[in-house]
Every structure is written in structure tokens, then in C-alpha cells.
Design a protein around this motif. Structure first.
Motif, PDB file in Angstrom:
ATOM      1  N   CYS A 259       0.867  12.566  -4.565  1.00 24.19           N
ATOM      2  CA  CYS A 259      -0.059  13.107  -5.573  1.00 24.19           C
ATOM      3  C   CYS A 259      -0.920  11.978  -6.126  1.00 24.19           C
ATOM      4  O   CYS A 259      -0.390  11.003  -6.673  1.00 24.19           O
ATOM      5  N   VAL A 260      -2.223  12.112  -5.954  1.00 24.40           N
ATOM      6  CA  VAL A 260      -3.169  11.125  -6.484  1.00 24.40           C
ATOM      7  C   VAL A 260      -4.249  11.868  -7.250  1.00 24.40           C
ATOM      8  O   VAL A 260      -4.864  12.800  -6.726  1.00 24.40           O
ATOM      9  N   GLU A 261      -4.459  11.453  -8.494  1.00 26.38           N
ATOM     10  CA  GLU A 261      -5.483  12.078  -9.333  1.00 26.38           C
ATOM     11  C   GLU A 261      -6.506  11.029  -9.719  1.00 26.38           C
ATOM     12  O   GLU A 261      -6.168   9.872  -9.987  1.00 26.38           O
ATOM     13  N   TYR A 262      -7.781  11.432  -9.715  1.00 27.94           N
ATOM     14  CA  TYR A 262      -8.845  10.515 -10.096  1.00 27.94           C
ATOM     15  C   TYR A 262      -9.882  11.278 -10.902  1.00 27.94           C
ATOM     16  O   TYR A 262     -10.395  12.309 -10.461  1.00 27.94           O
ATOM     17  N   SER A 263     -10.146  10.791 -12.097  1.00 25.25           N
ATOM     18  CA  SER A 263     -11.123  11.422 -13.007  1.00 25.25           C
ATOM     19  C   SER A 263     -10.824  12.905 -13.213  1.00 25.25           C
ATOM     20  O   SER A 263     -11.738  13.734 -13.222  1.00 25.25           O
TER      21      SER A 263
ATOM     22  N   GLY B 106     -10.359  11.404   0.290  1.00 23.69           N
ATOM     23  CA  GLY B 106      -9.133  10.643   0.051  1.00 23.69           C
ATOM     24  C   GLY B 106      -8.483  10.100   1.304  1.00 23.69           C
ATOM     25  O   GLY B 106      -7.304   9.736   1.287  1.00 23.69           O
ATOM     26  N   LYS B 107      -9.227  10.002   2.401  1.00 21.79           N
ATOM     27  CA  LYS B 107      -8.655   9.561   3.676  1.00 21.79           C
ATOM     28  C   LYS B 107      -8.139   8.117   3.579  1.00 21.79           C
ATOM     29  O   LYS B 107      -7.001   7.830   3.953  1.00 21.79           O
ATOM     30  N   SER B 108      -8.985   7.209   3.098  1.00 25.03           N
ATOM     31  CA  SER B 108      -8.577   5.801   2.989  1.00 25.03           C
ATOM     32  C   SER B 108      -7.429   5.657   1.997  1.00 25.03           C
ATOM     33  O   SER B 108      -6.508   4.852   2.212  1.00 25.03           O
ATOM     34  N   THR B 109      -7.456   6.434   0.931  1.00 28.04           N
ATOM     35  CA  THR B 109      -6.375   6.408  -0.059  1.00 28.04           C
ATOM     36  C   THR B 109      -5.054   6.819   0.573  1.00 28.04           C
ATOM     37  O   THR B 109      -4.011   6.199   0.332  1.00 28.04           O
ATOM     38  N   LEU B 110      -5.083   7.857   1.409  1.00 30.80           N
ATOM     39  CA  LEU B 110      -3.857   8.319   2.067  1.00 30.80           C
ATOM     40  C   LEU B 110      -3.281   7.230   2.970  1.00 30.80           C
ATOM     41  O   LEU B 110      -2.060   7.006   2.989  1.00 30.80           O
TER      42      LEU B 110
ATOM     43  N   LEU C 125       0.503   5.600   2.530  1.00 28.76           N
ATOM     44  CA  LEU C 125       1.512   5.608   3.591  1.00 28.76           C
ATOM     45  C   LEU C 125       1.943   4.188   3.973  1.00 28.76           C
ATOM     46  O   LEU C 125       3.096   3.959   4.339  1.00 28.76           O
ATOM     47  N   LEU C 126       1.014   3.243   3.868  1.00 26.28           N
ATOM     48  CA  LEU C 126       1.326   1.858   4.206  1.00 26.28           C
ATOM     49  C   LEU C 126       2.051   1.125   3.086  1.00 26.28           C
ATOM     50  O   LEU C 126       2.622   0.061   3.301  1.00 26.28           O
ATOM     51  N   GLY C 127       2.005   1.693   1.875  1.00 23.61           N
ATOM     52  CA  GLY C 127       2.625   1.029   0.738  1.00 23.61           C
ATOM     53  C   GLY C 127       1.700   0.102  -0.004  1.00 23.61           C
ATOM     54  O   GLY C 127       2.115  -0.585  -0.939  1.00 23.61           O
ATOM     55  N   GLU C 128       0.407   0.069   0.372  1.00 22.22           N
ATOM     56  CA  GLU C 128      -0.558  -0.758  -0.348  1.00 22.22           C
ATOM     57  C   GLU C 128      -0.918  -0.151  -1.693  1.00 22.22           C
ATOM     58  O   GLU C 128      -1.398  -0.836  -2.594  1.00 22.22           O
TER      59      GLU C 128
ATOM     60  N   ASP D  63      -4.558  12.973  20.035  1.00 25.04           N
ATOM     61  CA  ASP D  63      -4.199  14.293  20.543  1.00 25.04           C
ATOM     62  C   ASP D  63      -3.748  15.226  19.411  1.00 25.04           C
ATOM     63  O   ASP D  63      -3.147  16.261  19.644  1.00 25.04           O
ATOM     64  N   LYS D  64      -4.054  14.803  18.178  1.00 21.49           N
ATOM     65  CA  LYS D  64      -3.755  15.644  17.025  1.00 21.49           C
ATOM     66  C   LYS D  64      -4.742  15.287  15.911  1.00 21.49           C
ATOM     67  O   LYS D  64      -5.133  14.129  15.776  1.00 21.49           O
ATOM     68  N   ILE D  65      -5.170  16.274  15.148  1.00 24.13           N
ATOM     69  CA  ILE D  65      -6.087  16.052  14.027  1.00 24.13           C
ATOM     70  C   ILE D  65      -5.403  16.474  12.733  1.00 24.13           C
ATOM     71  O   ILE D  65      -4.834  17.568  12.647  1.00 24.13           O
ATOM     72  N   TRP D  66      -5.451  15.586  11.729  1.00 24.09           N
ATOM     73  CA  TRP D  66      -5.089  15.954  10.371  1.00 24.09           C
ATOM     74  C   TRP D  66      -6.387  16.125   9.595  1.00 24.09           C
ATOM     75  O   TRP D  66      -7.149  15.177   9.426  1.00 24.09           O
ATOM     76  N   GLU D  67      -6.638  17.360   9.137  1.00 24.86           N
ATOM     77  CA  GLU D  67      -7.823  17.617   8.314  1.00 24.86           C
ATOM     78  C   GLU D  67      -7.422  17.544   6.849  1.00 24.86           C
ATOM     79  O   GLU D  67      -6.552  18.286   6.400  1.00 24.86           O
ATOM     80  N   LEU D  68      -8.058  16.644   6.113  1.00 27.16           N
ATOM     81  CA  LEU D  68      -7.788  16.488   4.684  1.00 27.16           C
ATOM     82  C   LEU D  68      -8.888  17.194   3.899  1.00 27.16           C
ATOM     83  O   LEU D  68     -10.050  16.802   3.959  1.00 27.16           O
ATOM     84  N   LYS D  69      -8.501  18.237   3.192  1.00 23.86           N
ATOM     85  CA  LYS D  69      -9.466  19.027   2.424  1.00 23.86           C
ATOM     86  C   LYS D  69      -8.789  19.555   1.170  1.00 23.86           C
ATOM     87  O   LYS D  69      -7.679  20.089   1.239  1.00 23.86           O
ATOM     88  N   ASP D  70      -9.451  19.384   0.029  1.00 26.00           N
ATOM     89  CA  ASP D  70      -8.903  19.825  -1.266  1.00 26.00           C
ATOM     90  C   ASP D  70      -7.503  19.269  -1.501  1.00 26.00           C
ATOM     91  O   ASP D  70      -6.625  19.943  -2.056  1.00 26.00           O
TER      92      ASP D  70
END
Length: 487
Positions: free
Chosen positions: A11-15, A42-46, A50-53, A164-171
Motif C-alpha cells: 500500500c502506497v499513498e501519495y497526496s 506507480g510502476k517504478s515505485t513497485l 519489491l527490491l526493498g529500496e 511471456d507475461k504482462i502485469w498491468e498496473l492500473k488504479d
């Protein structure tokens, strides 16, 4: 089939807006995933989560492997790496990273990452600033990488080749699609058609029920009017027909109840979301901007050198009127230099006197103007407000974006805005240097359509194979100090 990452409650919230709201996510050793979504989704954020950064207090993330990360190109200092053989293959021959170009820096980062022994690679726009040769080499390396791959990219050809797989990030949510990017597009189109069919059926049924309810109400009103007329007549005649009035009253009540029952059915239908319709802009060009020269740009035996380095020598070419011309070649061959020579009308380059040239530079997102979006778009533009809105909508701008100040836009949004302004501006020739860089995939596909339909002439630099294949009807390549037409 080893589990490498298991994440719960991301869960990430911004503004005040939920950027990420993902209940569960798992990454396995066999996964080769393309992460797609709009600018700001939020692609780069995800990736960083996941990397722990980026550490989240509520999230539970279990990592069962070692991962390497190729971030987006930035100004951070790079550490020198000693895998000279791999660096040479990537085209990086100098270790003075402070003097590297964008393409050399990207190659350097990739060479670093591919030489590490890891279970998975996370990459954020790894093809940015790479030339075609560099992209093809990267594809070859990643195809044979034995671990997991999670990559953000706007390069459709690259995604088709390595995932060979797509993750679509939306809403804030992830939807999973099996297959490469082209397979994902086909599935999305099937979803859109299914939604359109469902919506059409919903609208037809709602209209049928609304019409039926209206008919029942009208019938009840007619019965009511008749009963009132009959009551007045009976009263004037001095007689009463109670039985008849009861019959009329029950019929009226029955009609009203039927209407209410139908209204309940309408409520039970709920609401079906309408499919998103792609906005279209129809280009036109004023008579004052029309060019009648069949070749508005002609170069005759031009030479360009910087010190001892010769970019091209005795090069000649003709740009046809209305053509969509792709300028290709490796990093450092002189593509941007040639665009700037045309813009500056240097010696040896003959340009039609009526030419109005618009220029999109690679750093076109660097604006800090205290204007809103519509004010910016109306500069040097003779399209009306509704046409401008359609053009902006096609590039992914929403209704409430029109009044935003430019200072609040992201880099990607500013690039899209500048591209839209150029395409709708008072120009008849556009020079575009890597217009697809940093665009999300939806905006890139919209740009592709707009470029093909543009009424004027376009010369554009791009390493995006799909953009070149789908838009260009003329292709020039700079290679071995020559400018050669290959299409």
C-alpha cells in the motif's frame, strides 16, 4: 519453480491518492514479466518496493533470492566495473563515466547488471538511449538469462522478444495477462469488445424497461382521468356507481405497482461501465501553411565534422512533401546533429521559403512555465478548444488536467503536452528527436496514430523499431559517414 518474492499488502499513498493497493504478489524463478501502465501509475515505485529500496510499514515482503536492478537513467555516479569483455560487447570502451553519453551510460549499467550472479533482474526502461544494435544485444543477453525478469519498458518490440507475461498496473491494482505485449493487446481488445457488447445490452435493456415503466404510468394516468370524469358525471346525474369506482381504482393501482416493479428491475440492473473510446483528432492545414514544393528539404553534398571526427561527408538527400521520414543509426553517428543542421538551415541544406518548422528536442520536458495546460496549447495554434481537447485526450490527458499548471506536470506528462502542441501547432514540418522516450505505452500508440495522420512533413529520430516500422514511409540511415536511404 522456486518462489523468489512473496509480497502481501503493498500500500502506497501519495497526496491522498492510493498509488499502490495490492493484496498479494508473487515472483517465481521462471517469470519473465513486463510491467505496464500509464505515466504516474506507480510502476517504478513497485519495483523499488519489491527490491526493498522503499520500505513500507504495513507491507510484508519475503525475498528468497538475490536481485540486480537497472534503474532509469539518472545523474547518480556509476561505479567502475572490471568486466571489460562484456562492456566492450555493450559498446562501452571508456571507463571515465563522467564523460559518457546517455547511451553509453545505459550500456554501462546493463553491462554491470548482466555480469552479476543473481536470481533475478529488475529493469526500469533499460532500452532508453540505446541504439538499435544495443537493444538487439540486450534482447539476446536477456533471452539467455536463466533467472526471473521484471521489466518496465515502452519498447513494444523489446517486450515482445523478452517477456511471456504482462502485469498491468492500473488504479493501484495488478492484472495479469499471459503472453508477450502483442498477446496482451489482443486480450485487451477482446475485453474491450466484450465490455462494449455488455454495455450495449445493458443500455438496450434499461431503455426497454424505462419505456415499459413510462407506458404503465401513462396507462395509470389515463385510468385516473377517466375515473375523475366518470365521478363528475355520476355526481351531476345524482347517481353513484361504487362498484365501478372500486374497479377503476384497482386497475389504476395495478398499473402504478407495475411501474414501480419495473423501476426496481432498473435499479437491480446496476450500472455497467462504458468502454473507453479512443479520441480522434482530424488534422487540417491552413492555406497559408501549404507547401507546394515536392521536396521542401534538399541537402546537397553536406559535410559535418567535430575536430578530427567526421560524422558524414558529401551526403545528399531529398525529403518528399508530406513524408514521414525516420532517421536511424547508432549512438554518436550524428542524427541529432543533422536535425539541428536542418533546423538552423546550414549551408548545403535548401529549405522551402514557406517552411514553418517545429522542433521537439530530447530535453523537451524541461519547462517551468506558470501557465495552465490549455493556455500552453493555444500558443501558436489555430485549432479550436474542442479540437485541442480531443488532441489532449488522445494523448491520455483527462478533463481535469486541462486547468493544471505546467509546474505540476510530471516529466512524462510534459513530453506528451509538448508533442501535442507541436502536432496541433502552426507548422508544416516537424523535426522530432526521440519523441517516444519516457512515454507510457498507451501514449506511444496514440502518438504513432497522430504522426501517421499528421498533414505535414515529419523527420524523426527513433530507436523504437515498431514506431519506425509503423510510421515511416522513408528511412535514412547514418552509417560509415554516409547518409543512405534504406526505404
Amino acid at each position: 519453480m522456486a518462489l523468489l518474492i512473496k509480497a502481501i499488502d503493498i500500500c502506497v499513498e501519495y497526496s491522498g491518492r492510493d498509488i499502490l493497493e495490492i493484496d498479494k504478489l508473487e515472483l517465481y524463478s521462471y517469470d519473465r514479466i513486463g510491467l505496464v501502465g500509464g505515466n504516474g501509475a506507480g510502476k517504478s515505485t513497485l519495483l523499488k518496493v519489491l527490491l526493498g529500496e522503499l520500505t513500507l510499514s504495513v507491507s510484508k515482503i519475503k525475498r528468497l533470492g538475490e536481485f540486480a536492478y537497472i534503474p532509469q537513467l539518472d545523474n547518480a555516479m556509476l561505479q567502475e566495473h572490471k568486466d571489460f569483455a562484456l562492456m566492450d560487447k555493450m559498446g562501452v570502451n571508456e571507463l571515465d563515466v563522467e564523460e559518457m553519453s546517455g547511451g553509453e551510460e545505459t550500456r554501462f549499467k546493463i553491462a554491470q547488471t548482466l555480469s552479476e550472479e543473481v536470481h533475478g533482474i529488475f529493469a526500469d526502461e533499460p532500452t532508453s538511449h540505446l541504439d538499435r544494435e544495443g537493444i538487439d544485444f540486450l534482447i539476446g543477453q536477456l533471452k539467455y538469462f536463466p533467472g526471473a525478469l521484471l521489466v518496465i519498458s515502452h519498447d513494444r518490440y523489446f517486450l515482445d522478444e523478452v517477456v511471456d507475461k504482462i502485469w498491468e498496473l492500473k488504479d493501484g491494482k495488478i492484472t495479469e495477462y499471459w503472453g508477450n505485449y502483442s498477446d496482451y493487446l489482443r486480450q485487451k481488445e477482446e475485453e474491450r469488445k466484450a465490455l462494449a457488447t455488455k454495455y450495449e445490452k445493458f443500455v438496450a435493456e434499461r431503455e426497454r424497461l424505462e419505456k415499459s415503466a413510462e407506458e404503465k404510468r401513462k396507462q395509470a394516468q389515463k385510468i385516473d382521468q377517466k375515473s375523475k370524469g366518470a365521478a363528475r358525471k355520476n355526481s351531476s346525474e345524482g347517481g353513484e356507481r361504487l362498484g365501478h369506482q372500486k374497479s377503476v381504482g384497482s386497475k389504476q393501482k395495478k398499473m402504478y405497482n407495475a411501474a414501480k416493479s419495473i423501476e426496481h428491475k432498473i435499479e437491480a440492473l446496476g450500472d455497467v461501465e462504458a468502454p473507453e473510446n479512443s479520441q480522434r483528432i482530424y488534422f487540417r492545414q491552413s492555406a497559408a501553411l501549404q507547401l507546394h514544393n515536392p521536396y521542401p528539404i534538399i541537402a546537397t553534398e553536406i559535410t559535418k565534422r567535430f575536430g578530427d571526427k567526421v560524422l558524414f561527408e558529401d551526403a545528399s538527400f531529398n525529403i518528399p512533401l508530406g513524408a514521414k521520414v525516420a532517421l536511424t543509426g547508432g549512438n554518436g553517428t550524428g542524427k541529432t546533429t543533422l536535425i539541428e543542421m536542418i533546423l538552423n538551415r546550414e549551408e548545403g541544406i535548401n529549405i522551402s521559403p514557406k517552411a514553418e518548422i517545429g522542433y521537439f528536442a530530447q530535453n523537451a520536458y524541461k519547462y517551468n512555465l506558470n501557465q495552465n495546460v490549455m493556455e500552453f496549447m493555444q500558443q501558436n495554434c489555430d485549432y479550436n478548444v474542442s479540437e485541442i481537447r480531443s488532441g489532449l485526450a488522445s494523448m491520455g490527458f483527462k478533463q481535469n488536467d486541462i486547468s493544471k499548471k505546467l509546474t505540476t506536470l510530471s516529466g512524462g506528462e510534459m513530453i506528451k503536452l509538448k508533442l501535442a502542441q507541436m502536432l496541433l501547432g502552426k507548422y508544416n514540418i516537424l523535426l522530432m528527436d526521440e519523441p517516444s522516450n519516457y512515454l507510457d505505452l498507451m501514449s506511444l500508440e496514440a502518438l504513432e496514430i497522430l504522426m501517421k495522420k499528421y498533414a505535414g512533413t515529419i523527420i524523426f529520430i527513433s530507436h523504437d523499431k515498431r514506431l519506425v516500422d509503423n510510421v515511416a514511409n522513408v528511412i535514412y540511415e547514418i552509417k560509415n559517414q554516409k547518409i543512405v536511404q534504406i526505404k
